[in-house]
Motif scaffolding. Sequence first.
Motif, PDB file in Angstrom:
ATOM      1  N   PHE A   1      31.817  28.340  48.029  1.00 44.85           N
ATOM      2  CA  PHE A   1      31.766  29.720  47.524  1.00 44.85           C
ATOM      3  C   PHE A   1      30.667  30.568  48.160  1.00 44.85           C
ATOM      4  CE2 PHE A   1      33.438  27.151  43.933  1.00 44.85           C
ATOM      5  CZ  PHE A   1      34.720  27.670  43.934  1.00 44.85           C
ATOM      6  N   GLY A   2      29.899  30.015  49.056  1.00 45.39           N
ATOM      7  CA  GLY A   2      28.867  30.803  49.725  1.00 45.39           C
ATOM      8  C   GLY A   2      27.669  31.053  48.825  1.00 45.39           C
ATOM      9  N   ASP A   3      27.082  32.257  48.930  1.00 44.47           N
ATOM     10  CA  ASP A   3      25.890  32.599  48.153  1.00 44.47           C
ATOM     11  C   ASP A   3      26.213  32.779  46.680  1.00 44.47           C
ATOM     12  OD1 ASP A   3      24.242  32.578  50.366  1.00 44.47           O
ATOM     13  OD2 ASP A   3      24.593  34.691  50.822  1.00 44.47           O
ATOM     14  N   ALA A   4      25.273  32.330  45.864  1.00 44.97           N
ATOM     15  CA  ALA A   4      25.386  32.589  44.433  1.00 44.97           C
ATOM     16  C   ALA A   4      25.168  34.080  44.187  1.00 44.97           C
ATOM     17  CB  ALA A   4      24.347  31.776  43.670  1.00 44.97           C
ATOM     18  N   LYS A   5      25.930  34.645  43.251  1.00 42.11           N
ATOM     19  CA  LYS A   5      25.847  36.083  42.990  1.00 42.11           C
ATOM     20  C   LYS A   5      25.913  36.368  41.495  1.00 42.11           C
ATOM     21  CE  LYS A   5      28.262  37.401  47.274  1.00 42.11           C
ATOM     22  NZ  LYS A   5      29.463  38.088  47.810  1.00 42.11           N
ATOM     23  N   GLU A   6      25.362  37.512  41.144  1.00 45.25           N
ATOM     24  CA  GLU A   6      25.504  37.978  39.771  1.00 45.25           C
ATOM     25  C   GLU A   6      26.927  38.483  39.555  1.00 45.25           C
ATOM     26  OE1 GLU A   6      22.225  39.904  37.601  1.00 45.25           O
ATOM     27  OE2 GLU A   6      21.331  40.215  39.594  1.00 45.25           O
ATOM     28  N   LEU A   7      27.314  38.542  38.305  1.00 44.95           N
ATOM     29  CA  LEU A   7      28.676  38.949  37.969  1.00 44.95           C
ATOM     30  C   LEU A   7      28.796  40.469  38.020  1.00 44.95           C
ATOM     31  CD1 LEU A   7      31.280  37.467  37.014  1.00 44.95           C
ATOM     32  CD2 LEU A   7      30.624  38.089  34.685  1.00 44.95           C
ATOM     33  N   GLY A   8      29.810  40.962  38.743  1.00 46.60           N
ATOM     34  CA  GLY A   8      30.041  42.401  38.776  1.00 46.60           C
ATOM     35  C   GLY A   8      30.622  42.891  37.461  1.00 46.60           C
ATOM     36  N   ASN A   9      30.446  44.176  37.185  1.00 49.88           N
ATOM     37  CA  ASN A   9      30.949  44.716  35.912  1.00 49.88           C
ATOM     38  C   ASN A   9      31.935  45.857  36.093  1.00 49.88           C
ATOM     39  OD1 ASN A   9      29.274  46.704  36.841  1.00 49.88           O
ATOM     40  ND2 ASN A   9      27.963  46.784  35.030  1.00 49.88           N
ATOM     41  N   ASN A  10      32.432  46.028  37.328  1.00 51.92           N
ATOM     42  CA  ASN A  10      33.401  47.103  37.547  1.00 51.92           C
ATOM     43  C   ASN A  10      34.804  46.590  37.852  1.00 51.92           C
ATOM     44  OD1 ASN A  10      32.785  46.098  40.062  1.00 51.92           O
ATOM     45  ND2 ASN A  10      32.705  48.090  41.065  1.00 51.92           N
ATOM     46  N   VAL A  11      34.957  45.263  37.979  1.00 49.38           N
ATOM     47  CA  VAL A  11      36.278  44.646  38.142  1.00 49.38           C
ATOM     48  C   VAL A  11      36.311  43.373  37.309  1.00 49.38           C
ATOM     49  CG1 VAL A  11      36.744  45.544  40.464  1.00 49.38           C
ATOM     50  CG2 VAL A  11      35.514  43.382  40.187  1.00 49.38           C
ATOM     51  N   LEU A  12      37.508  42.915  36.988  1.00 46.52           N
ATOM     52  CA  LEU A  12      37.645  41.645  36.278  1.00 46.52           C
ATOM     53  C   LEU A  12      37.425  40.510  37.282  1.00 46.52           C
ATOM     54  CD1 LEU A  12      40.800  42.418  34.095  1.00 46.52           C
ATOM     55  CD2 LEU A  12      38.381  42.647  33.481  1.00 46.52           C
ATOM     56  N   PRO A  13      36.647  39.494  36.905  1.00 52.48           N
ATOM     57  CA  PRO A  13      36.253  38.465  37.873  1.00 52.48           C
ATOM     58  C   PRO A  13      37.393  37.530  38.282  1.00 52.48           C
ATOM     59  CG  PRO A  13      35.475  37.890  35.685  1.00 52.48           C
ATOM     60  CD  PRO A  13      36.038  39.281  35.583  1.00 52.48           C
ATOM     61  N   THR A  14      37.358  37.125  39.541  1.00 57.11           N
ATOM     62  CA  THR A  14      38.247  36.078  40.038  1.00 57.11           C
ATOM     63  C   THR A  14      37.570  34.726  39.797  1.00 57.11           C
ATOM     64  OG1 THR A  14      37.249  36.145  42.229  1.00 57.11           O
ATOM     65  CG2 THR A  14      39.134  37.620  41.833  1.00 57.11           C
TER      66      THR A  14
ATOM     67  N   LEU B   1      35.852  42.804  27.658  1.00 61.99           N
ATOM     68  CA  LEU B   1      35.797  43.697  26.508  1.00 61.99           C
ATOM     69  C   LEU B   1      35.503  45.126  26.945  1.00 61.99           C
ATOM     70  CD1 LEU B   1      33.901  41.439  23.937  1.00 61.99           C
ATOM     71  CD2 LEU B   1      36.336  42.014  23.982  1.00 61.99           C
ATOM     72  N   LYS B   2      34.748  45.259  28.025  1.00 63.76           N
ATOM     73  CA  LYS B   2      34.504  46.601  28.579  1.00 63.76           C
ATOM     74  C   LYS B   2      35.821  47.231  29.026  1.00 63.76           C
ATOM     75  CE  LYS B   2      32.111  49.036  32.312  1.00 63.76           C
ATOM     76  NZ  LYS B   2      31.258  48.912  33.533  1.00 63.76           N
ATOM     77  N   ALA B   3      36.737  46.388  29.497  1.00 64.18           N
ATOM     78  CA  ALA B   3      38.052  46.880  29.918  1.00 64.18           C
ATOM     79  C   ALA B   3      38.989  47.098  28.736  1.00 64.18           C
ATOM     80  CB  ALA B   3      38.690  45.895  30.895  1.00 64.18           C
ATOM     81  N   SER B   4      38.525  46.813  27.508  1.00 62.92           N
ATOM     82  CA  SER B   4      39.313  47.017  26.274  1.00 62.92           C
ATOM     83  C   SER B   4      40.591  46.192  26.264  1.00 62.92           C
ATOM     84  CB  SER B   4      39.645  48.508  26.091  1.00 62.92           C
ATOM     85  OG  SER B   4      38.473  49.277  26.044  1.00 62.92           O
ATOM     86  N   ILE B   5      40.504  44.960  26.798  1.00 65.09           N
ATOM     87  CA  ILE B   5      41.662  44.062  26.839  1.00 65.09           C
ATOM     88  C   ILE B   5      41.390  42.881  25.914  1.00 65.09           C
ATOM     89  CG2 ILE B   5      43.076  42.555  28.290  1.00 65.09           C
ATOM     90  CD1 ILE B   5      42.375  44.370  30.650  1.00 65.09           C
ATOM     91  N   PRO B   6      42.266  42.619  24.942  1.00 68.12           N
ATOM     92  CA  PRO B   6      42.081  41.471  24.037  1.00 68.12           C
ATOM     93  C   PRO B   6      42.028  40.161  24.829  1.00 68.12           C
ATOM     94  CG  PRO B   6      43.788  42.942  23.196  1.00 68.12           C
ATOM     95  CD  PRO B   6      43.466  43.405  24.585  1.00 68.12           C
ATOM     96  N   ILE B   7      41.125  39.275  24.448  1.00 70.91           N
ATOM     97  CA  ILE B   7      40.942  38.032  25.189  1.00 70.91           C
ATOM     98  C   ILE B   7      41.153  36.808  24.298  1.00 70.91           C
ATOM     99  CG2 ILE B   7      39.355  39.089  26.834  1.00 70.91           C
ATOM    100  CD1 ILE B   7      37.040  37.894  25.255  1.00 70.91           C
ATOM    101  N   VAL B   8      41.236  35.650  24.931  1.00 66.97           N
ATOM    102  CA  VAL B   8      41.398  34.391  24.200  1.00 66.97           C
ATOM    103  C   VAL B   8      40.079  34.033  23.517  1.00 66.97           C
ATOM    104  CG1 VAL B   8      43.206  33.557  25.737  1.00 66.97           C
ATOM    105  CG2 VAL B   8      40.812  33.072  26.275  1.00 66.97           C
ATOM    106  N   SER B   9      40.068  32.958  22.780  1.00 69.51           N
ATOM    107  CA  SER B   9      38.873  32.552  22.043  1.00 69.51           C
ATOM    108  C   SER B   9      37.755  32.123  22.986  1.00 69.51           C
ATOM    109  CB  SER B   9      39.203  31.411  21.088  1.00 69.51           C
ATOM    110  OG  SER B   9      39.526  30.233  21.823  1.00 69.51           O
TER     111      SER B   9
END
Length: 293
Positions: free
Chosen positions: A15-28, A70-78
């Motif tokens: 995966f290359g360099d470790a990175k912080e999680l972005g907050n403008n897209v849903l993560p892969t 939750l920022k994207a207002s999409i219901p998620i699993v537990s």
Amino acid sequence: MTCVLTRNKLKCLIFGDAKELGNNVLPTFEDVMQYYLFVKHKLKPEITSKEPSVSSIAEIVAVDIEKVWLKASIPIVSHTRVLQMIKSYHDKYRNILKSAKNRINNDTFKKKLENFQNESKNDLFDIAACKCVEFSICNCEKSRKVPIIEQVFIIDQRTTRKMVMTSIDISTTKKLQKKIMRKEIDAKRIEKKSLSVVDEINFDSDERSTEIDDSDEDFRSVLNTSTSPSIKISQMRLKLPALAMACDRTGISDRSAATIASAILQDVGIISIDTKNNVVDRMKVRRAGKENV
């Protein structure tokens, strides 16, 4: 050899360099694992430090992933399911690393590694409660459905990933907050109504218990001599030996046992304000206790 620490960054073969999680897209999956490595390094700042557990890292990663969704207002699993997904994918990652030590120059392994990298880069770490592809025919529960306003976004994130989240939509946020408040108010109203039904049933049950003698024969005589044909007085005729025995073992009073039993019968729809035939009163519990002696 697969992961080295240089200039305060964790470099990974996959995966290359470790990175912080972005907050403008849903993560892969790649985003999740890069953030996993980032958190791991943060919890273990020195090479000689103790290795943090997978569970402790996954807990932090899961919470932050959930915030993005939750920022994207999409219901998620537990939360439990999110943790399971992180740990499961981490296991796959560890298996690939183990194989890389001895098979890094093997053509078959190189192909396998390339496919794994491409999938992790392109596949959404999908924790949406609704997995439907066609939202027009979605049969999910209302609480699990993706809001109409967010359906285009999640379709994009599952495919081409060209869209991004911008700043918070104030008007939409207010609508969602009002919706949450309405749900909380409705829940409190239902709970209050449920408690009032139980209280009324128990009150009627206590009144009837003071007027009716312990024996069923006396109770039947009250039925036969009732002067008002429009009022039907009835009594729970089932024997309750198990309930009485449980009360004796746990030290619960007859009144408390009757309240709990009536509440259970109300929850399963056997009794209500209009249907009180199967109400359990304290005298019924007391009679059952005497019969067990």
